[in-house]
Design a protein around this motif. Structure first.
Motif, PDB file in Angstrom:
ATOM      1  N   ASP A 137       0.729  -1.254   0.199  1.00  0.00           N
ATOM      2  CA  ASP A 137      -0.118  -0.150  -0.031  1.00  0.00           C
ATOM      3  C   ASP A 137       0.769   1.668   0.160  1.00  0.00           C
ATOM      4  O   ASP A 137       2.113   1.035   0.729  1.00  0.00           O
ATOM      5  CB  ASP A 137      -0.751   0.011   1.185  1.00  0.00           C
ATOM      6  CG  ASP A 137      -2.338  -0.233   0.904  1.00  0.00           C
ATOM      7  OD1 ASP A 137      -2.711   0.097  -0.181  1.00  0.00           O
ATOM      8  OD2 ASP A 137      -2.914  -0.562   1.723  1.00  0.00           O
ATOM      9  N   ARG A 138       0.237   2.661  -0.077  1.00  0.00           N
ATOM     10  CA  ARG A 138       0.821   3.915  -0.156  1.00  0.00           C
ATOM     11  C   ARG A 138      -0.533   4.749   0.485  1.00  0.00           C
ATOM     12  O   ARG A 138      -1.827   4.950   0.161  1.00  0.00           O
ATOM     13  CB  ARG A 138       1.568   3.908  -1.344  1.00  0.00           C
ATOM     14  CG  ARG A 138       0.555   4.395  -2.485  1.00  0.00           C
ATOM     15  CD  ARG A 138       2.115   4.866  -3.570  1.00  0.00           C
ATOM     16  NE  ARG A 138       1.025   5.245  -4.787  1.00  0.00           N
ATOM     17  CZ  ARG A 138       1.813   4.874  -6.163  1.00  0.00           C
ATOM     18  NH1 ARG A 138       3.060   5.224  -6.178  1.00  0.00           N
ATOM     19  NH2 ARG A 138       1.147   5.366  -7.345  1.00  0.00           N
ATOM     20  N   PHE A 139      -0.042   6.036   0.530  1.00  0.00           N
ATOM     21  CA  PHE A 139      -1.293   6.419   0.964  1.00  0.00           C
ATOM     22  C   PHE A 139      -1.313   8.043  -0.331  1.00  0.00           C
ATOM     23  O   PHE A 139      -0.440   7.967  -0.842  1.00  0.00           O
ATOM     24  CB  PHE A 139      -0.915   8.193   2.298  1.00  0.00           C
ATOM     25  CG  PHE A 139      -0.859   6.694   3.664  1.00  0.00           C
ATOM     26  CD1 PHE A 139      -2.343   6.641   4.773  1.00  0.00           C
ATOM     27  CD2 PHE A 139       0.373   6.713   4.104  1.00  0.00           C
ATOM     28  CE1 PHE A 139      -2.396   5.983   5.580  1.00  0.00           C
ATOM     29  CE2 PHE A 139       0.109   6.424   5.518  1.00  0.00           C
ATOM     30  CZ  PHE A 139      -0.772   5.831   6.112  1.00  0.00           C
ATOM     31  N   TYR A 140      -2.356   7.828  -0.523  1.00  0.00           N
ATOM     32  CA  TYR A 140      -3.115   8.035  -1.312  1.00  0.00           C
ATOM     33  C   TYR A 140      -3.381   9.788  -1.452  1.00  0.00           C
ATOM     34  O   TYR A 140      -3.731  10.670  -0.315  1.00  0.00           O
ATOM     35  CB  TYR A 140      -4.317   7.881  -2.181  1.00  0.00           C
ATOM     36  CG  TYR A 140      -4.606   8.923  -3.746  1.00  0.00           C
ATOM     37  CD1 TYR A 140      -4.421   8.886  -4.419  1.00  0.00           C
ATOM     38  CD2 TYR A 140      -5.566  10.151  -3.067  1.00  0.00           C
ATOM     39  CE1 TYR A 140      -4.372   9.451  -5.773  1.00  0.00           C
ATOM     40  CE2 TYR A 140      -6.263  10.477  -3.990  1.00  0.00           C
ATOM     41  CZ  TYR A 140      -5.776  10.654  -5.599  1.00  0.00           C
ATOM     42  OH  TYR A 140      -5.920  11.554  -6.210  1.00  0.00           O
ATOM     43  N   SER A 141      -2.262  10.193  -2.641  1.00  0.00           N
ATOM     44  CA  SER A 141      -2.136  11.983  -2.193  1.00  0.00           C
ATOM     45  C   SER A 141      -2.735  12.414  -3.151  1.00  0.00           C
ATOM     46  O   SER A 141      -2.401  12.863  -4.078  1.00  0.00           O
ATOM     47  CB  SER A 141      -0.682  12.497  -1.737  1.00  0.00           C
ATOM     48  OG  SER A 141       0.108  13.883  -2.201  1.00  0.00           O
ATOM     49  N   ASP A 142      -3.053  14.138  -2.767  1.00  0.00           N
ATOM     50  CA  ASP A 142      -4.460  14.586  -3.648  1.00  0.00           C
ATOM     51  C   ASP A 142      -4.436  15.412  -2.591  1.00  0.00           C
ATOM     52  O   ASP A 142      -4.483  15.882  -2.059  1.00  0.00           O
ATOM     53  CB  ASP A 142      -5.723  14.207  -3.937  1.00  0.00           C
ATOM     54  CG  ASP A 142      -6.483  14.738  -5.371  1.00  0.00           C
ATOM     55  OD1 ASP A 142      -6.657  15.919  -5.192  1.00  0.00           O
ATOM     56  OD2 ASP A 142      -6.886  14.037  -5.883  1.00  0.00           O
ATOM     57  N   PRO A 143      -3.915  16.634  -3.695  1.00  0.00           N
ATOM     58  CA  PRO A 143      -3.965  18.549  -3.451  1.00  0.00           C
ATOM     59  C   PRO A 143      -5.269  19.052  -3.196  1.00  0.00           C
ATOM     60  O   PRO A 143      -5.088  20.102  -2.756  1.00  0.00           O
ATOM     61  CB  PRO A 143      -2.687  18.936  -4.545  1.00  0.00           C
ATOM     62  CG  PRO A 143      -2.894  18.680  -5.473  1.00  0.00           C
ATOM     63  CD  PRO A 143      -3.353  16.883  -5.703  1.00  0.00           C
ATOM     64  N   ASN A 144      -6.016  18.454  -4.023  1.00  0.00           N
ATOM     65  CA  ASN A 144      -7.387  19.741  -3.665  1.00  0.00           C
ATOM     66  C   ASN A 144      -7.503  19.128  -2.335  1.00  0.00           C
ATOM     67  O   ASN A 144      -7.345  18.180  -1.464  1.00  0.00           O
ATOM     68  CB  ASN A 144      -8.167  18.269  -5.018  1.00  0.00           C
ATOM     69  CG  ASN A 144      -8.072  18.710  -5.379  1.00  0.00           C
ATOM     70  OD1 ASN A 144      -7.435  19.278  -6.410  1.00  0.00           O
ATOM     71  ND2 ASN A 144      -8.874  17.826  -6.935  1.00  0.00           N
ATOM     72  N   PRO A 145      -9.041  20.346  -1.694  1.00  0.00           N
ATOM     73  CA  PRO A 145      -9.670  19.790  -0.984  1.00  0.00           C
ATOM     74  C   PRO A 145     -10.122  18.739  -0.222  1.00  0.00           C
ATOM     75  O   PRO A 145     -11.151  17.773  -1.217  1.00  0.00           O
ATOM     76  CB  PRO A 145     -10.777  21.453  -0.959  1.00  0.00           C
ATOM     77  CG  PRO A 145      -9.862  22.016  -2.210  1.00  0.00           C
ATOM     78  CD  PRO A 145      -9.413  21.114  -3.537  1.00  0.00           C
ATOM     79  N   LYS A 146     -10.357  17.828   0.775  1.00  0.00           N
ATOM     80  CA  LYS A 146     -11.386  16.787   1.126  1.00  0.00           C
ATOM     81  C   LYS A 146     -12.699  17.601   1.957  1.00  0.00           C
ATOM     82  O   LYS A 146     -12.701  18.363   2.095  1.00  0.00           O
ATOM     83  CB  LYS A 146     -10.513  16.942   2.232  1.00  0.00           C
ATOM     84  CG  LYS A 146      -8.538  16.324   1.710  1.00  0.00           C
ATOM     85  CD  LYS A 146      -9.035  15.756   1.080  1.00  0.00           C
ATOM     86  CE  LYS A 146      -7.127  15.343   0.294  1.00  0.00           C
ATOM     87  NZ  LYS A 146      -6.230  16.608  -0.038  1.00  0.00           N
ATOM     88  N   THR A 147     -13.176  16.222   1.150  1.00  0.00           N
ATOM     89  CA  THR A 147     -15.028  16.705   1.866  1.00  0.00           C
ATOM     90  C   THR A 147     -15.721  15.837   2.476  1.00  0.00           C
ATOM     91  O   THR A 147     -14.252  14.969   2.231  1.00  0.00           O
ATOM     92  CB  THR A 147     -15.369  17.255   0.808  1.00  0.00           C
ATOM     93  OG1 THR A 147     -16.861  17.552   1.425  1.00  0.00           O
ATOM     94  CG2 THR A 147     -15.766  15.961  -0.048  1.00  0.00           C
ATOM     95  N   THR A 148     -16.434  15.085   2.521  1.00  0.00           N
ATOM     96  CA  THR A 148     -17.365  14.172   3.432  1.00  0.00           C
ATOM     97  C   THR A 148     -18.383  13.953   2.399  1.00  0.00           C
ATOM     98  O   THR A 148     -19.091  14.967   2.302  1.00  0.00           O
ATOM     99  CB  THR A 148     -17.657  14.756   4.987  1.00  0.00           C
ATOM    100  OG1 THR A 148     -16.558  14.745   5.344  1.00  0.00           O
ATOM    101  CG2 THR A 148     -18.286  13.120   5.478  1.00  0.00           C
ATOM    102  N   ILE A 149     -19.166  12.656   2.135  1.00  0.00           N
ATOM    103  CA  ILE A 149     -20.509  12.749   1.801  1.00  0.00           C
ATOM    104  C   ILE A 149     -21.094  11.961   2.449  1.00  0.00           C
ATOM    105  O   ILE A 149     -20.905  10.690   3.340  1.00  0.00           O
ATOM    106  CB  ILE A 149     -20.040  12.381   0.079  1.00  0.00           C
ATOM    107  CG1 ILE A 149     -19.329  10.702   0.285  1.00  0.00           C
ATOM    108  CG2 ILE A 149     -18.681  13.210  -0.545  1.00  0.00           C
ATOM    109  CD1 ILE A 149     -19.283  10.212  -1.299  1.00  0.00           C
TER     110      ILE A 149
END
Length: 301
Positions: free
Chosen positions: A190-202
């Motif tokens: 595994d590896r942690f997924y890295s994404d620069p976009n803001p995070k949210t809850t759905i």
């Protein structure tokens, strides 16, 4: 006198939920070998595990000799993850997976362990890079951190999650991941997924087309462009299926999948392609489905 009557055609052959789950269950493969001499097993999907001589100990720590039985489960695709029940997240953080395996060992019905005196030489693993070819690390299953859920522990979620195991050597070869098996339990490349976009809850709720009661509901996200599959646990506070708080990057594309079993035993099934939006809620249609309909969708993920 004559009359015309509309031909309603053959009714759909709706699938039983247990049959669908059995058809896609992760196969447990069984092998035997000589514990004294050591041996190698190779799974149907290409996973190879090599056991050194005297690699097995019993519950009291005694080295085991003679014939032992080893079982292997290989989870090497997003579809496999979907039906394994072992999702790619670490205390609410998204993980990209290169493959998961479960190795167990027994002798005369008693569970065995990897010989700790061999340190990291007891069982060597090679997992083929068929699910992912990125640089990964080794993750193991542990108890979930308190308060790791979306609403401070008010979620119905698995008590286990993935955590890094940096103390074990890990190799990223051209065609396979290689590492020492730390224990006879689930492990994950595994590896942690890295994404620069803001995070949210759905959140999501199933919208049933039938009136039957539905049980064993699972709501999952299978992401389009990364090897990541997660579940949305049911949150008792909001009375909705809800992702972990601020864990999903806005703009990420996924298939929302809902599986359930109605009171007649038929599968209740629904899918919807989504693009993660800020604080989005999804009312997802769910209906009785045929085996062919389920299989056709699964072939696309």
């Amino acid at each position: 006198m004559t009359a015309c009557k509309k031909d309603k055609g053959t009714p759909p052959n709706y699938a039983k939920a247990d049959d669908v789950l059995a058809a896609h269950a992760i196969k447990q493969q069984s092998f035997t070998g000589n514990a004294d001499a050591g041996f190698t097993i190779t799974g149907e999907k290409g996973t190879k595990v090599t056991f050194a001589p005297n690699a097995f100990v019993d519950g009291a720590g005694n080295v085991v000799s003679g014939t032992v039985t080893v079982t292997l489960k290989e989870v090497l695709s997003k579809k496999d993850v979907l039906f394994s029940g072992v999702m790619t997240e670490s205390n609410g953080q998204l993980l990209e997976s290169g493959g998961e395996i479960l190795v167990k060992a027994q002798k005369d019905g008693a569970e065995l362990q990897v010989n700790p005196k061999l340190q990291d030489k007891g069982a060597q693993v090679e997992i083929p890079k068929v699910m992912n070819n990125g640089d990964m690390g080794l993750f193991i299953q542990e108890r979930r951190q308190q308060g790791g859920g979306a609403s401070g522990g008010n979620q119905q979620e698995s008590p286990y999650t993935w955590v890094p195991a940096p103390y074990y050597p890990f190799g990223n070869g051209p065609n396979s991941y290689t590492f020492s098996l730390p224990s006879f339990s689930w492990v994950n490349c595994d590896r942690f997924y890295s994404d620069p976009n803001p995070k949210t809850t759905i959140t999501a709720l199933p919208a049933f087309q039938d009136n039957n009661q539905v049980s064993d509901l699972q709501v999952m996200l299978v992401f389009k462009n990364i090897a990541t599959v997660i579940t949305l646990p049911f949150d008792y506070t909001s009375q909705k299926f809800q992702s972990y708080q601020n864990s999903l990057p806005i703009g990420l594309q996924a298939d929302l999948i809902i599986l359930g079993k109605d009171s007649d035993g038929f599968i209740q099934f629904g899918t919807q392609s989504i693009t993660i939006g800020a604080n989005m809620h999804i009312d997802a249609p769910v209906h009785k489905a045929t085996q062919a309909e389920v299989d056709a969708f699964l072939a696309t993920i």
